[in-house]
Design a protein around this motif. Sequence first.
Motif, PDB file in Angstrom:
ATOM      1  N   TYR A   1       0.582  -1.515  -0.373  1.00 27.64           N
ATOM      2  CA  TYR A   1       0.100   0.230  -0.205  1.00 27.64           C
ATOM      3  C   TYR A   1       0.737   0.950  -0.126  1.00 27.64           C
ATOM      4  O   TYR A   1       0.135   2.438   0.167  1.00 27.64           O
ATOM      5  CB  TYR A   1      -1.004   0.002   1.083  1.00 27.64           C
ATOM      6  N   SER A   2       2.271   0.836  -0.837  1.00 27.31           N
ATOM      7  CA  SER A   2       2.461   2.497  -0.670  1.00 27.31           C
ATOM      8  C   SER A   2       4.359   1.877  -1.342  1.00 27.31           C
ATOM      9  O   SER A   2       4.654   0.799  -1.511  1.00 27.31           O
ATOM     10  CB  SER A   2       3.915   2.876   1.386  1.00 27.31           C
ATOM     11  N   GLU A   3       4.776   2.880  -2.264  1.00 28.55           N
ATOM     12  CA  GLU A   3       6.165   3.549  -2.634  1.00 28.55           C
ATOM     13  C   GLU A   3       6.963   3.378  -1.455  1.00 28.55           C
ATOM     14  O   GLU A   3       8.526   2.969  -2.226  1.00 28.55           O
ATOM     15  CB  GLU A   3       5.996   4.281  -4.098  1.00 28.55           C
ATOM     16  N   GLY A   4       6.976   3.454  -0.422  1.00 29.50           N
ATOM     17  CA  GLY A   4       7.497   3.764   0.420  1.00 29.50           C
ATOM     18  C   GLY A   4       7.913   2.815   1.147  1.00 29.50           C
ATOM     19  O   GLY A   4       7.351   2.323   1.833  1.00 29.50           O
ATOM     20  N   PRO A   5       8.926   1.877   1.257  1.00 23.54           N
ATOM     21  CA  PRO A   5       9.733   1.132   1.535  1.00 23.54           C
ATOM     22  C   PRO A   5       9.362   1.005   3.676  1.00 23.54           C
ATOM     23  O   PRO A   5       8.703   0.073   4.459  1.00 23.54           O
ATOM     24  CB  PRO A   5      11.156   0.891   1.920  1.00 23.54           C
ATOM     25  N   GLU A   6       9.941   2.426   3.771  1.00 20.26           N
ATOM     26  CA  GLU A   6       9.253   2.591   5.598  1.00 20.26           C
ATOM     27  C   GLU A   6       7.854   2.512   5.451  1.00 20.26           C
ATOM     28  O   GLU A   6       7.725   1.923   6.897  1.00 20.26           O
ATOM     29  CB  GLU A   6      10.262   4.015   6.111  1.00 20.26           C
ATOM     30  N   GLU A   7       7.527   2.591   4.956  1.00 23.53           N
ATOM     31  CA  GLU A   7       5.325   2.637   5.048  1.00 23.53           C
ATOM     32  C   GLU A   7       5.233   1.589   5.601  1.00 23.53           C
ATOM     33  O   GLU A   7       4.181   1.247   6.302  1.00 23.53           O
ATOM     34  CB  GLU A   7       4.848   3.996   4.624  1.00 23.53           C
ATOM     35  N   VAL A   8       5.919   0.539   4.018  1.00 23.25           N
ATOM     36  CA  VAL A   8       5.362  -0.018   4.030  1.00 23.25           C
ATOM     37  C   VAL A   8       5.829  -1.702   5.139  1.00 23.25           C
ATOM     38  O   VAL A   8       5.429  -2.117   5.938  1.00 23.25           O
ATOM     39  CB  VAL A   8       5.683  -1.396   2.894  1.00 23.25           C
ATOM     40  N   GLY A   9       6.961  -1.726   5.927  1.00 22.54           N
ATOM     41  CA  GLY A   9       7.630  -1.951   7.280  1.00 22.54           C
ATOM     42  C   GLY A   9       6.502  -1.926   7.960  1.00 22.54           C
ATOM     43  O   GLY A   9       6.132  -2.501   9.241  1.00 22.54           O
ATOM     44  N   GLU A  10       5.659   0.513   8.466  1.00 22.53           N
ATOM     45  CA  GLU A  10       5.545   0.320   9.749  1.00 22.53           C
ATOM     46  C   GLU A  10       3.840  -0.936   9.259  1.00 22.53           C
ATOM     47  O   GLU A  10       3.242  -0.673  10.241  1.00 22.53           O
ATOM     48  CB  GLU A  10       5.341   1.919   9.268  1.00 22.53           C
ATOM     49  N   PHE A  11       3.226  -0.311   8.241  1.00 24.06           N
ATOM     50  CA  PHE A  11       2.306  -0.641   8.310  1.00 24.06           C
ATOM     51  C   PHE A  11       2.481  -2.930   9.021  1.00 24.06           C
ATOM     52  O   PHE A  11       1.505  -3.619   9.311  1.00 24.06           O
ATOM     53  CB  PHE A  11       1.572  -1.237   6.552  1.00 24.06           C
ATOM     54  N   ALA A  12       3.325  -3.183   8.053  1.00 25.22           N
ATOM     55  CA  ALA A  12       3.712  -4.717   8.105  1.00 25.22           C
ATOM     56  C   ALA A  12       3.316  -4.766  10.246  1.00 25.22           C
ATOM     57  O   ALA A  12       3.106  -5.981  11.004  1.00 25.22           O
ATOM     58  CB  ALA A  12       5.119  -5.721   7.938  1.00 25.22           C
ATOM     59  N   ARG A  13       4.467  -3.521  10.922  1.00 23.30           N
ATOM     60  CA  ARG A  13       4.468  -3.594  12.572  1.00 23.30           C
ATOM     61  C   ARG A  13       3.011  -3.798  13.134  1.00 23.30           C
ATOM     62  O   ARG A  13       2.754  -4.693  13.466  1.00 23.30           O
ATOM     63  CB  ARG A  13       5.247  -2.586  12.763  1.00 23.30           C
ATOM     64  N   GLU A  14       2.345  -3.156  12.619  1.00 23.80           N
ATOM     65  CA  GLU A  14       1.110  -3.084  12.445  1.00 23.80           C
ATOM     66  C   GLU A  14       0.537  -4.997  12.692  1.00 23.80           C
ATOM     67  O   GLU A  14      -0.880  -4.928  13.489  1.00 23.80           O
ATOM     68  CB  GLU A  14      -0.454  -1.700  11.734  1.00 23.80           C
ATOM     69  N   LEU A  15       0.016  -4.808  11.798  1.00 24.26           N
ATOM     70  CA  LEU A  15       0.088  -6.258  11.300  1.00 24.26           C
ATOM     71  C   LEU A  15       0.047  -6.951  12.414  1.00 24.26           C
ATOM     72  O   LEU A  15      -0.826  -7.749  12.853  1.00 24.26           O
ATOM     73  CB  LEU A  15      -0.230  -6.551   9.844  1.00 24.26           C
ATOM     74  N   ALA A  16       1.584  -7.161  12.490  1.00 26.97           N
ATOM     75  CA  ALA A  16       2.288  -8.065  13.548  1.00 26.97           C
ATOM     76  C   ALA A  16       1.973  -7.425  14.913  1.00 26.97           C
ATOM     77  O   ALA A  16       1.153  -8.408  15.568  1.00 26.97           O
ATOM     78  CB  ALA A  16       3.426  -8.202  13.667  1.00 26.97           C
ATOM     79  N   ALA A  17       1.171  -6.758  15.607  1.00 30.26           N
ATOM     80  CA  ALA A  17       0.856  -6.043  16.546  1.00 30.26           C
ATOM     81  C   ALA A  17      -0.663  -6.351  16.486  1.00 30.26           C
ATOM     82  O   ALA A  17      -0.887  -6.914  18.107  1.00 30.26           O
ATOM     83  CB  ALA A  17       0.979  -4.468  16.466  1.00 30.26           C
ATOM     84  N   VAL A  18      -1.553  -6.787  16.071  1.00 30.16           N
ATOM     85  CA  VAL A  18      -3.191  -6.964  15.857  1.00 30.16           C
ATOM     86  C   VAL A  18      -3.438  -8.803  15.973  1.00 30.16           C
ATOM     87  O   VAL A  18      -3.929  -9.036  15.848  1.00 30.16           O
ATOM     88  CB  VAL A  18      -4.530  -6.836  15.273  1.00 30.16           C
ATOM     89  N   GLY A  19      -1.763  -9.506  15.872  1.00 35.21           N
ATOM     90  CA  GLY A  19      -1.726 -10.878  15.487  1.00 35.21           C
ATOM     91  C   GLY A  19      -1.634 -11.421  14.790  1.00 35.21           C
ATOM     92  O   GLY A  19      -1.655 -12.569  13.840  1.00 35.21           O
TER      93      GLY A  19
END
Length: 271
Positions: A95-113
């Motif tokens: 959902y982004s061309e920015g790797p850091e934003e993609v990493g943050e989204f992945a962190r949010e996914l991991a945080a919810v299980g």
Amino acid sequence: MTETVPELPAEAVTAGFADLHHGDEPLLLPNAWDHASARALAAQGFRAIGTTSLGVAAAAGLPDGTSATRDETLRRALALGSESFLLSVDAEDGYSEGPEEVGEFARELAAVGAVGINLEDRLGSSALHAAKIAAVKSAAPGLFVNARTDTYWLGDGEGTTARLDTYRQAGADGVFVPGLTDPGDIAALVKRLDVPLNILYTPTGPTVPHLADLGVRRVSLGSLLYRRALGAALEAVAEIRAGRTPRGATPSYGEVDALSRRGDPTHSDGP
């Protein structure tokens, strides 16, 4: 007296998902589109469930594959991440061309299980996709990254091995090549890889036992179940319109209502 079962650490849960890629049989991963479909699949004995980006997008009235469903995908993960099954999320291109934003989204996914994520390259820059994979592994080290290349899905297969090598070097835990159906090509690719190969099942391609014999370690169903469910609904309404009784399995109102209630097994038998 009900025995309390201790909750496993997140690392152990994630490792359990990775282990499913190295069992006696390939991981057959059905893809759900809502809470009821996910719980119904889990009730059939599937230890891991994936999401389908098409189903999530269609339910929200949004186009698939356009990075338009970030919020809907996260909400779906929030609803499903605490269930008893292991959850892998189709996150399109992150959902982004920015790797850091993609990493943050992945962190949010991991945080919810969530324990797994699919990231697709859409035949764009392999270097950019590799940077996204590396960012995900940095932000959520335990998340199983299934790196998808669309060389067969959107192209003629050229460049597949080079892209997969790049993604593996960036930290991908597994690789996904939808659209690849030729048994010889699948077997040849398996021999080159040191990570699990994921193939998208298609009714016109090899069966799951055949894919297992070829060395495939994960078989995804993608949007197939969602599309079959929609097709069954259209078949049913056509039968009703013609004055016939629709055939096929039909869960009761109460059964579906129970599947849809997080943490609430009670239900009514209403309309």
